[in-house]
Design an enzyme around this catalytic site. Structure first.
Site, PDB file in Angstrom:
ATOM      1  N   LYS A   1       2.982  -3.191   6.464  1.00 56.73           N
ATOM      2  CA  LYS A   1       3.136  -3.409   5.017  1.00 56.73           C
ATOM      3  C   LYS A   1       4.598  -3.200   4.606  1.00 56.73           C
ATOM      4  CE  LYS A   1      -1.162  -4.251   3.579  1.00 56.73           C
ATOM      5  NZ  LYS A   1      -1.537  -5.558   2.990  1.00 56.73           N
TER       6      LYS A   1
ATOM      7  N   TYR B   1      -0.418   0.067  10.296  1.00 58.08           N
ATOM      8  CA  TYR B   1      -0.701  -0.632   9.032  1.00 58.08           C
ATOM      9  C   TYR B   1       0.430  -0.401   8.029  1.00 58.08           C
ATOM     10  CZ  TYR B   1      -3.176  -1.297   4.521  1.00 58.08           C
ATOM     11  OH  TYR B   1      -3.562  -1.664   3.256  1.00 58.08           O
TER      12      TYR B   1
ATOM     13  N   SER C   1       0.837  -1.204   0.000  1.00 60.83           N
ATOM     14  CA  SER C   1       0.000   0.000   0.000  1.00 60.83           C
ATOM     15  C   SER C   1       0.867   1.248   0.000  1.00 60.83           C
ATOM     16  CB  SER C   1      -0.865  -0.012   1.256  1.00 60.83           C
ATOM     17  OG  SER C   1      -1.382   1.269   1.527  1.00 60.83           O
TER      18      SER C   1
END
Ligand SMILES: NC(=O)c1ccc[n+]([C@@H]2O[C@H](COP(=O)([O-])OP(=O)(O)OC[C@H]3O[C@@H](n4cnc5c(N)ncnc54)[C@H](O)[C@@H]3O)[C@@H](O)[C@H]2O)c1
Ligand SMILES: NC(=O)c1ccc[n+]([C@@H]2O[C@H](COP(=O)([O-])OP(=O)(O)OC[C@H]3O[C@@H](n4cnc5c(N)ncnc54)[C@H](O)[C@@H]3O)[C@@H](O)[C@H]2O)c1
Lengths: 329, 329
Positions: free
Chosen positions: A155, A151, A127
């Site tokens: 990632k 997050y 992402s």
């Protein structure tokens, strides 16, 4: 070819399955086995029902990755993730699924390769959340990864592990840094980024939608159709020219909310645009101010990844793929 | 203040202990407890013997981090690592110590904070190995981290975790990306980078040393004295101005092997330089070709980190600190 999709019940998983159902030879080789995994058992596409094993399993649970990899899939699409808002709220769950789940998958592949040579293609959904402010005006492929969310951290760690396991020859990894997907199909959700899709998707079916930020807010987008295209290309491309930097910022479209709205006006008319209600939300405005606005995506484009270059096309793709070509309530 | 040093028996650990022994108030507050940990029990400095607990323990073993953190140290210096060559040879050991050991430490701190408020300063030893070729001519603070070794991958992941745990308020983290330390004291070792130190350290005591690469090979250095200075500064500085990007490329000195040799000639004379024997080794030449040559280090300098700016000073620091001011066999 045996294809394993982890997180197959999610939005991109379902769209990927639609695509291979519509174009069964799109992956270059015949699919003779399909394994679909998610926390709830994914629905097998009718076209592949006889060769599909659909399983409810948590990738981060002990033994799950090893059990999946023992069947030696040739192509693995790893989409399973706790998404941004939830990973920020629930620190332990985010690390468990996004980091430990990914580690478990990589380790299972490495250890399976000790039994007999095994080197599957692994396509990893990353992402643009791996990047954090302050940004350069356009983020180049050399720009540093300093995420500002758990997050994004998870990632980024997944990317680093994927690159190291690939470099060591345990697998053929490729990481896809997805722009924000727009128009995300389905119901409005509570993600801070939800309004980017809501203000288009809801009016297109005659419903009101709330815009919580200024029209000059800029962000980085691609359609679900392009996102599926990225995963198809990553599954089939020659990885030789990619070199060691296997995690790629995908091409996309930098647009302001105002530009989204003007595209909606051109494609669907003034009455549709009137369904957007402005309800400023300083909290959302503040979150969004920290997001990336523009990427170069040069390497990915040179390596054959493609995406829409204007917002009208993103809206038209949604009308074709989700609304059977019709606009209105 | 209770200070915990993990990896305290290593080179930088010992030099850090020498420094606080010589300057007991260098950390700003009085040290009333010192815990030293390494796989073999570190030697307590005589000055601190009565307040030192020296422990043999493996940070990655279950329960070790929690046991250490239960004593709630105020300042933690995390130096423990399997270094580059070994982490590349022994994949599992590298991940176990460098990644899982660091994770265990961070988790122990987070969980200890649930019992009662706890937010220690954690100074993390990272490395320029987080960067991989191709490089920009000068690596800026915004340059992307694409390591090309398992060691560099593990250090980069440690940095990301440290930043996320700090952002969440579980600790006050600061990461120190060390240049290659030169002149590394002690015996010649088998690290591919060993010759950068060997060709100075051995001739300075009248011994021959082997140079396996061309004189135009360029690399990025700092002295052990400066490295200790980085850890002292990181232990005491106000972290407010650092912001969220807490992992900093330290200042250092970009020099070629030829410049090293000319500095040696200026400081110690022609006869010393004649002890360098050229035995080209294409394998080492190839490894070294992939290493970073020059960093901007702007943020670290602005934040008060300092290092030598010419190689003569690096050699003189070694003569003062290791040779009691004397050159020769
Ligand atoms: N949609 C976007 O805008 C976007 C942007 C960037 C990255 N991504 C990434 O792309 C991937 C797919 O995105 P999406 O939009 O389809 O998300 P989604 O939430 O619709 O799908 C993710 C799926 O993973 C499943 N999952 C979660 N934890 C699991 C576990 N422990 N074991 C097995 N399955 C688990 C969920 O049940 C869900 O079905 C995700 O990794 C996401 O982080 C998406
Ligand atoms: N010296 C350099 O040029 C350099 C450059 C960049 C980074 N670093 C980093 O700085 C730190 C210190 O470097 P150094 O030169 O003193 O290295 P060193 O090898 O001399 O010291 C590291 C110490 O960590 C200990 N250790 C290893 N595994 C351990 C474990 N599981 N539990 C507890 N202790 C363990 C070792 O026994 C050793 O004493 C390391 O993290 C290293 O990666 C050093």
């Amino acid at each position: 070819m045996h294809v394993l999709i982890i997180g197959a019940a999610g939005m991109i998983g379902r769209k990927f399955l639609d695509r291979i159902s519509a174009e069964p030879d799109v992956l270059g080789q015949e699919i003779d086995k399909l394994t679909l995994v998610d926390v709830v058992a994914p629905t097998a596409p009718p076209e592949f029902e006889s060769i599909t094993s659909s399983q409810a399993a948590d990738l981060a649970d002990a033994g799950v990755a090893a059990r999946l990899i023992a069947t030696r899939p040739d192509l693995i699409i790893h989409l399973a993730a706790v998404v941004s808002g939830e990973a920020e709220m629930d620190f332990e769950k985010g690390y468990r699924v996004n980091l430990e789940g990914t580690q478990a998958l990589l380790e299972a592949i490495r250890l399976e390769g000790r039994n007999a040579p095994y080197k599957p293609r692994l396509v990893y959904a990353s992402s643009i959340a791996v990047y954090g402010a302050p940004f350069a005006p356009t983020i180049s492929d050399d720009f540093a990864l300093y995420p500002l969310t758990s997050y994004g951290t998870q990632k980024a760690i997944g990317e680093l592990l994927l690159a190291d396991y690939s470099r060591k020859g345990f697998l053929e990894g490729i990481g896809i840094r997805l722009p924000t997907i727009c128009i995300r199909p389905g119901k409005p959700n509570k993600a801070a980024s939800g309004f980017f899709s809501n203000i288009l998707r809801e009016p297109l079916v005659g419903q009101e939608a709330v815009l919580p930020v200024d029209e000059n807010v800029r962000h980085w987008f691609t359609s679900p159709r392009s996102a599926v295209g990225f995963f198809v290309h990553a599954s089939t491309m020659d990885l030789g020219p990619v070199g060691p930097r296997i995690n790629l910022s995908m091409p996309g479209l930098s647009a302001t909310v105002g530009e989204e709205i003007e595209a909606l006006r051109r494609v669907a008319g003034d009455d549709t645009v009137k369904l957007i209600r402005r309800v400023p939300d300083p909290a959302i405005q503040a979150i969004v101010a920290g997001w990336a606005t523009n990427f170069e995506g040069r390497r990915a484009r040179e390596l054959g990844f493609t995406a829409e270059t204007d917002f009208d096309d993103i809206i038209r793709a949604h009308i074709e793929d989700e609304l059977e070509g019709r606009v209105g309530g």
